[in-house]
Design a protein around this motif. Structure first.
Motif, PDB file in Angstrom:
ATOM      1  N   LEU A   1      49.454 -21.356  28.431  1.00 25.30           N
ATOM      2  CA  LEU A   1      48.293 -21.104  29.524  1.00 25.30           C
ATOM      3  C   LEU A   1      48.210 -19.505  29.662  1.00 25.30           C
ATOM      4  N   ILE A   2      49.339 -18.832  29.541  1.00 26.16           N
ATOM      5  CA  ILE A   2      49.127 -17.277  29.410  1.00 26.16           C
ATOM      6  C   ILE A   2      48.369 -16.721  28.296  1.00 26.16           C
ATOM      7  N   CYS A   3      48.316 -17.374  27.023  1.00 24.91           N
ATOM      8  CA  CYS A   3      47.665 -16.869  26.170  1.00 24.91           C
ATOM      9  C   CYS A   3      46.106 -17.237  26.068  1.00 24.91           C
ATOM     10  N   SER A   4      45.899 -18.345  26.695  1.00 24.95           N
ATOM     11  CA  SER A   4      44.621 -18.932  26.972  1.00 24.95           C
ATOM     12  C   SER A   4      43.903 -17.963  27.823  1.00 24.95           C
ATOM     13  N   ILE A   5      44.606 -17.729  29.038  1.00 24.98           N
ATOM     14  CA  ILE A   5      43.969 -16.764  30.062  1.00 24.98           C
ATOM     15  C   ILE A   5      43.693 -15.341  29.409  1.00 24.98           C
ATOM     16  N   ILE A   6      44.531 -14.821  28.648  1.00 20.56           N
ATOM     17  CA  ILE A   6      44.454 -13.487  28.155  1.00 20.56           C
ATOM     18  C   ILE A   6      43.389 -13.447  27.270  1.00 20.56           C
ATOM     19  N   GLY A   7      43.537 -14.666  26.304  1.00 21.90           N
ATOM     20  CA  GLY A   7      42.308 -14.784  25.277  1.00 21.90           C
ATOM     21  C   GLY A   7      40.746 -14.795  25.789  1.00 21.90           C
ATOM     22  N   ILE A   8      40.735 -15.543  27.071  1.00 21.23           N
ATOM     23  CA  ILE A   8      39.313 -15.446  27.947  1.00 21.23           C
ATOM     24  C   ILE A   8      39.060 -14.278  28.411  1.00 21.23           C
ATOM     25  N   ILE A   9      40.130 -13.656  28.989  1.00 16.04           N
ATOM     26  CA  ILE A   9      39.685 -12.280  29.464  1.00 16.04           C
ATOM     27  C   ILE A   9      39.493 -11.243  28.184  1.00 16.04           C
ATOM     28  N   LEU A  10      39.909 -11.469  26.981  1.00 17.23           N
ATOM     29  CA  LEU A  10      39.784 -10.533  26.068  1.00 17.23           C
ATOM     30  C   LEU A  10      38.280 -10.828  25.410  1.00 17.23           C
ATOM     31  N   GLN A  11      37.825 -12.226  25.139  1.00 14.12           N
ATOM     32  CA  GLN A  11      36.644 -12.637  24.816  1.00 14.12           C
ATOM     33  C   GLN A  11      35.305 -12.281  25.820  1.00 14.12           C
ATOM     34  N   VAL A  12      35.808 -12.287  27.070  1.00 11.53           N
ATOM     35  CA  VAL A  12      34.605 -11.622  27.920  1.00 11.53           C
ATOM     36  C   VAL A  12      34.274 -10.254  27.959  1.00 11.53           C
ATOM     37  N   LEU A  13      35.741  -9.667  27.786  1.00 10.18           N
ATOM     38  CA  LEU A  13      35.514  -8.017  27.653  1.00 10.18           C
ATOM     39  C   LEU A  13      34.726  -7.732  26.223  1.00 10.18           C
ATOM     40  N   ILE A  55      32.569  -9.573  24.653  1.00  5.58           N
ATOM     41  CA  ILE A  55      31.137 -10.028  24.558  1.00  5.58           C
ATOM     42  C   ILE A  55      30.460  -8.978  25.708  1.00  5.58           C
ATOM     43  N   LEU A  56      30.875  -8.567  26.746  1.00  2.25           N
ATOM     44  CA  LEU A  56      30.474  -7.575  27.644  1.00  2.25           C
ATOM     45  C   LEU A  56      30.277  -6.061  26.887  1.00  2.25           C
ATOM     46  N   GLY A  57      31.337  -5.795  25.936  1.00  2.00           N
ATOM     47  CA  GLY A  57      31.011  -4.574  25.090  1.00  2.00           C
ATOM     48  C   GLY A  57      29.867  -4.734  23.774  1.00  2.00           C
ATOM     49  N   TYR A  58      29.856  -5.847  23.585  1.00  2.05           N
ATOM     50  CA  TYR A  58      28.851  -6.021  22.615  1.00  2.05           C
ATOM     51  C   TYR A  58      27.482  -5.891  23.253  1.00  2.05           C
ATOM     52  N   VAL A  59      27.392  -6.563  24.260  1.00  2.72           N
ATOM     53  CA  VAL A  59      26.074  -6.492  25.091  1.00  2.72           C
ATOM     54  C   VAL A  59      25.845  -5.035  25.289  1.00  2.72           C
ATOM     55  N   ALA A  60      26.819  -4.344  25.933  1.00  2.00           N
ATOM     56  CA  ALA A  60      26.579  -2.947  26.394  1.00  2.00           C
ATOM     57  C   ALA A  60      26.073  -1.928  25.356  1.00  2.00           C
ATOM     58  N   PHE A  61      26.899  -2.197  23.999  1.00  2.00           N
ATOM     59  CA  PHE A  61      26.612  -1.385  23.049  1.00  2.00           C
ATOM     60  C   PHE A  61      25.401  -1.760  22.376  1.00  2.00           C
ATOM     61  N   PHE A  62      24.903  -3.002  22.249  1.00  2.00           N
ATOM     62  CA  PHE A  62      23.294  -3.230  21.610  1.00  2.00           C
ATOM     63  C   PHE A  62      22.371  -2.856  22.695  1.00  2.00           C
ATOM     64  N   SER A  63      22.671  -2.984  24.033  1.00  2.00           N
ATOM     65  CA  SER A  63      21.415  -2.524  24.814  1.00  2.00           C
ATOM     66  C   SER A  63      21.446  -1.087  24.916  1.00  2.00           C
ATOM     67  N   MET A  64      22.506  -0.397  24.830  1.00  2.00           N
ATOM     68  CA  MET A  64      22.453   0.984  24.637  1.00  2.00           C
ATOM     69  C   MET A  64      21.874   1.587  23.168  1.00  2.00           C
ATOM     70  N   THR A  65      21.844   0.888  22.337  1.00  2.00           N
ATOM     71  CA  THR A  65      21.311   0.995  21.129  1.00  2.00           C
ATOM     72  C   THR A  65      19.875   1.010  21.091  1.00  2.00           C
ATOM     73  N   VAL A  66      19.217  -0.349  21.696  1.00  2.00           N
ATOM     74  CA  VAL A  66      17.918  -0.464  21.921  1.00  2.00           C
ATOM     75  C   VAL A  66      17.285   0.463  22.804  1.00  2.00           C
ATOM     76  N   VAL A  67      18.005   0.982  23.881  1.00  2.00           N
ATOM     77  CA  VAL A  67      17.424   1.819  24.693  1.00  2.00           C
ATOM     78  C   VAL A  67      17.226   3.479  23.873  1.00  2.00           C
ATOM     79  N   ASN A  68      18.279   3.545  23.195  1.00  2.00           N
ATOM     80  CA  ASN A  68      18.265   5.005  22.689  1.00  2.00           C
ATOM     81  C   ASN A  68      17.056   4.861  21.413  1.00  2.00           C
ATOM     82  N   ASN A  69      17.044   3.826  20.664  1.00  2.00           N
ATOM     83  CA  ASN A  69      15.884   3.797  19.656  1.00  2.00           C
ATOM     84  C   ASN A  69      14.530   3.733  20.255  1.00  2.00           C
ATOM     85  N   ASN A  70      14.362   3.204  21.309  1.00  2.00           N
ATOM     86  CA  ASN A  70      12.977   2.930  21.957  1.00  2.00           C
ATOM     87  C   ASN A  70      12.670   4.098  22.769  1.00  2.00           C
ATOM     88  N   GLY A  71      13.720   5.126  23.420  1.00  2.00           N
ATOM     89  CA  GLY A  71      13.353   6.166  24.123  1.00  2.00           C
ATOM     90  C   GLY A  71      13.394   7.470  23.504  1.00  2.00           C
TER      91      GLY A  71
END
Length: 91
Positions: free
Chosen positions: A61-73, A75-91
């Protein structure tokens, strides 16, 4: 007496899925959710059958909860990185 020595299978599955959820990108989110389900199922079965494996179910249970938190972080990191990359390339 022999049933007390038996380890609950769902607790082992829960721990395995919990550990995998820590290390497998993106799919680990789904594995973590399934690991939580197996952990809850294992605890209910252990309460009724008096089998071993409560510690494994808790660790899963503990490993699963930590795993979910790490996966969400991640995914958010990938989204933030690629959205900043797109913004920087277009602007």
């Amino acid at each position: 007496m022999s049933e007390k020595n038996q380890t609950n299978n769902n607790s082992v599955i829960s721990l395995t899925l919990g550990i995998l959820s820590l290390f497998i990108p993106f799919i680990g989110f789904i594995l973590g959710i399934i690991g939580i389900v197996f952990s809850n199922k294992a605890v209910k079965e252990i309460n009724t059958t008096n089998e071993n494996g409560r510690g494994l179910a808790t660790a899963g249970l503990i490993c699963s909860i930590i795993g979910i938190i790490l996966q969400v972080l991640a995914i958010l990191g990938y989204v933030a990185f690629f959205s900043m990359t797109v913004v920087n390339n277009n602007g």
